[in-house]
Design an enzyme around this catalytic site. Structure first.
Site, PDB file in Angstrom:
ATOM      1  N   TYR A 298       7.451   4.533  -6.310  1.00 58.35           N
ATOM      2  CA  TYR A 298       6.791   5.048  -5.119  1.00 58.35           C
ATOM      3  C   TYR A 298       5.585   4.203  -4.719  1.00 58.35           C
ATOM      4  CZ  TYR A 298       9.166   9.513  -6.196  1.00 58.35           C
ATOM      5  OH  TYR A 298      10.079  10.486  -6.461  1.00 58.35           O
ATOM      6  N   THR A 339      16.376   3.950  -4.129  1.00 57.57           N
ATOM      7  CA  THR A 339      14.973   4.334  -4.057  1.00 57.57           C
ATOM      8  C   THR A 339      14.677   5.480  -5.014  1.00 57.57           C
ATOM      9  OG1 THR A 339      15.132   6.109  -2.403  1.00 57.57           O
ATOM     10  CG2 THR A 339      15.066   3.832  -1.577  1.00 57.57           C
ATOM     11  N   ASP A 340      13.410   5.659  -5.303  1.00 60.91           N
ATOM     12  CA  ASP A 340      12.996   6.861  -6.022  1.00 60.91           C
ATOM     13  C   ASP A 340      13.175   8.059  -5.093  1.00 60.91           C
ATOM     14  OD1 ASP A 340      11.968   8.471  -8.060  1.00 60.91           O
ATOM     15  OD2 ASP A 340      10.508   6.943  -8.627  1.00 60.91           O
ATOM     16  N   TRP A 341      12.996   9.250  -5.640  1.00 66.03           N
ATOM     17  CA  TRP A 341      13.387  10.468  -4.930  1.00 66.03           C
ATOM     18  C   TRP A 341      12.364  10.878  -3.859  1.00 66.03           C
ATOM     19  CZ3 TRP A 341      17.052   8.764  -7.290  1.00 66.03           C
ATOM     20  CH2 TRP A 341      18.183   9.462  -7.687  1.00 66.03           C
ATOM     21  N   LEU A 343      11.575   9.730  -0.468  1.00 65.28           N
ATOM     22  CA  LEU A 343      10.725   8.842   0.325  1.00 65.28           C
ATOM     23  C   LEU A 343      10.709   9.212   1.802  1.00 65.28           C
ATOM     24  CD1 LEU A 343      10.833   7.082  -2.264  1.00 65.28           C
ATOM     25  CD2 LEU A 343      11.046   5.084  -0.784  1.00 65.28           C
TER      26      LEU A 343
END
Length: 624
Positions: A298, A339-341, A343
């Site tokens: 993030y 991606t990370d969770w 966004l």
């Protein structure tokens, strides 16, 4: 390109195994009674990928580009889904939104989990045009930290130390053994993707996610991450593999003030020591070895330059210089970037909310954020379930369909390599026997015990002899007796054993915030006073669970023995304290002398706290 082959009979049901005229057995995923090239198990993966890719509609391609959380009913039956608590039913996510990558959280016992997985895979065939199988992923779930934003307790699976404990052992063979064991347990219940290893460096003493890392040393972290991949993926990805996602590129450790980038107050990553390259080192090792996927963090880099150019101050998942320029072009990675969770959209759970982690691009709307993520070079949006946004971007001419093809090709390749198109199902009856076997549980317990780090020990205190009367605080009832010791009051005991958690400041404003151990590393006065009072009466063995580098300064003078652990059961701890197992752990990070010393250290520099009370690598290891 292989020719389409007819079959002698129509299948009774879509997805059934049927036989082509030449004797080839295949799954009829699209239900047309013929073996399409993507259904042909004999063809090379790339040929099958290209055949399926040309058949997919834009909505199908968009669905592949999302990976969201899906709830697993306690009964193991899709029929028992609760739409009020789930983020979306399987019928909606799979059948309507055409998604087929999901992250699972809480799981029932193995047989019921396997039942649910099989039902979900049948749904994927019945409710979608081309029967694309589901890939199920999980955060780490073989240790002790219960944090639904990062990890889960082992429960039915064999329990091992946290990654920090594996780092304390500094033993690549143990990491491979763990990874092979975890892989077999994942395979038994149908989990085919691991959202780990965490390759970040533990360089900011206050950061909440250190327990999932391999410590502060880039060489050690790189070697252990490679061993982790060896055990999960194998020499090359195949039907017996679990596909891994190494995270959080290009290193999520140097958080400003030690705050976590899940939350608005922790969005900045800083490099006052100029050590960006140090954090990149373990990722270079992983990329050289090969890994299925990479996840950017993030964090929003502040004041960072690459090759003399300022890096845009936006979260790494939005950052084209980092994802395309550094990861893809410079380091040559052509696998999946997820991606990370969260966004793009706000998250909600448990009566709390968490804003989209759109750090640096908060001013953009949802569609603009998705567009920037795709332009950065990411293939998949984690924690989101809005494929219709991607479809709309294509329809508006803002994203060419060919851009979707680039990502979908990578995503399909992994599914085919894992063998999911040929057999996504698991043996429900065998699942329970393959998870948490006595051998796996014993191996995990031994690793827990051996990872224990003895930092201080007065002569004659350890090991505890059989039958010793012990006053225990923080241990489960019955643990002493099971270890051959006697439970006693402080007045009757010959020694006290006190288990403590590393300190943190409780917070509960945002969703997930209460599960992240952040803030002060110093014990409260009451805890210190309690240990001091006990020490005035008898020797005290103090054990601290080091999910972060606790400040042990006030406890050391009152400790006849001071021990650090990283996810260790009472039984495994007592294996060490009674001498049944030899502790061989060494600190995977430096322990600062005080909060002030931690704050004075530079977040990107390993072991930067002045006058530390213990250094990385410290630990009293008995030879022999």
């Amino acid at each position: 390109m292989s020719e389409t082959r007819g079959v002698t009979r129509a299948p009774a049901q879509r997805g059934d195994r049927i036989t082509a005229p030449d004797g080839t057995v295949f799954r009829d995923l699209n239900g047309n009674g013929t073996m399409e090239p993507y259904e042909d198990p004999r063809l090379p993966v790339e040929e099958r990928v290209e055949d399926l890719l040309r058949r997919l509609s834009v909505p199908e391609k968009a669905g592949l580009m999302f990976q969201s959380i899906i709830g697993v009913p306690a009964s193991g039956s899709l029929a028992d889904e609760d739409p009020a608590t789930a983020r979306g039913t399987a019928a909606d996510l799979v059948g309507s939104r055409l998604m087929n990558h999901f992250n699972v959280h809480l799981l029932p016992e193995p047989r019921l989990t396997a039942r649910w997985v099989n039902e979900l895979q049948h749904l994927a065939v019945e409710a979608t045009p081309h029967g694309i199988p589901v890939t199920l992923s999980t955060d780490p779930r073989h240790a002790w930290a219960e944090n639904q934003g990062a990890s889960f307790r082992a429960d039915h699976f064999s329990a091992w130390p946290e990654a920090l404990g594996l780092a304390a052992l500094r033993d690549e063979d143990v990491v491979r053994e763990f990874a092979r064991t975890a892989r077999e347990e994942y395979l038994a219940v149908g989990l085919r993707a691991a959202l780990h290893p965490t390759v970040d460096l533990a360089t900011e003493p206050r950061w909440a996610r250190q327990y999932g890392t391999f410590g502060q040393d880039p060489d050690l972290a790189g070697r252990l991450a490679v061993a982790h991949l060896d055990g999960f993926e194998g020499e090359r990805l195949g039907p017996g593999s679990v596909a891994c996602t190494a995270k959080h590129f290009p290193g999520g450790g140097p958080q400003k003030d030690g705050e976590d980038a899940h939350f608005p107050y922790g969005r900045e990553q800083v490099y006052p020591g100029g050590m960006f390259e140090r954090h990149l080192e373990p990722f270079r090792r992983v990329l050289e070895r090969g890994v299925s996927a990479i996840m950017p963090y993030y964090g929003m880099p502040v004041g960072l330059t690459l090759h003399g150019r300022p890096v845009e101050e936006v979260g790494f998942g939005f950052n084209r210089q980092v994802v395309t320029g550094l990861l893809r072009e410079e380091l040559g990675f052509d696998g999946v970037v997820c991606t990370d969770w969260g966004l793009v959209t706000e998250s909600r759970a448990g009566g709390r909310t968490l804003p989209a982690r759109a750090w640096g691009v908060e001013h953009l709307d949802v569609a603009e954020r998705v567009l920037k993520i795709l332009d950065a070079g990411c293939d998949q949006l984690g924690g989101e379930q809005c494929p219709e946004v991607v479809v709309a971007l294509v329809e508006r001419g803002l994203v060419p369909e060919s851009r979707l093809d680039v990502s979908v090709r990578r995503l399909l390749r992994v599914k085919f390599e894992l063998g999911l198109f040929d057999d996504p199902f698991v043996d429900e009856d065998a699942a329970g026997a393959r998870v948490g076997t006595p051998g796996a549980v014993a191996a995990g317990r031994r690793a827990q015990a051996e990872s224990v780090t003895v930092l201080h020990r007065e002569p004659g205190v350890l090991p505890l002899a059989p039958g010793t009367p012990v006053h225990a605080e923080g241990l489960e009832a019955g643990a002493l007796e099971a270890a051959g010791l006697r439970s006693a009051t402080a007045e009757q005991a010959e020694v006290a054993v006190v288990r403590l958690q590393a300190p943190w400041e409780p917070r509960d404003t945002y969703m997930l915030e209460a599960q992240f151990h952040a803030g002060s590393l110093e014990f409260d006065d009451g805890t210190v006073r309690r240990v001091a009072d006990l020490a005035a009466e008898l020797p005290v063995v103090v054990t601290v669970n080091l999910d972060r580098p606790a400040v042990l300064t006030p406890l050391l003078p009152h400790s006849a023995a001071l021990v650090g652990v990283y996810g260790t059961s009472d039984a495994a701890l007592l294996d060490v304290l009674t001498g049944r197992v030899r502790a061989r752990g060494r600190l995977p990070f430096q322990l600062p002398r005080s909060d002030a010393a931690a704050a004075a250290s530079r977040p990107d520099v390993p072991g930067d706290s002045p006058e530390a009370i213990f250094e990385a690598g410290d630990g009293l290891v008995d030879e022999g």
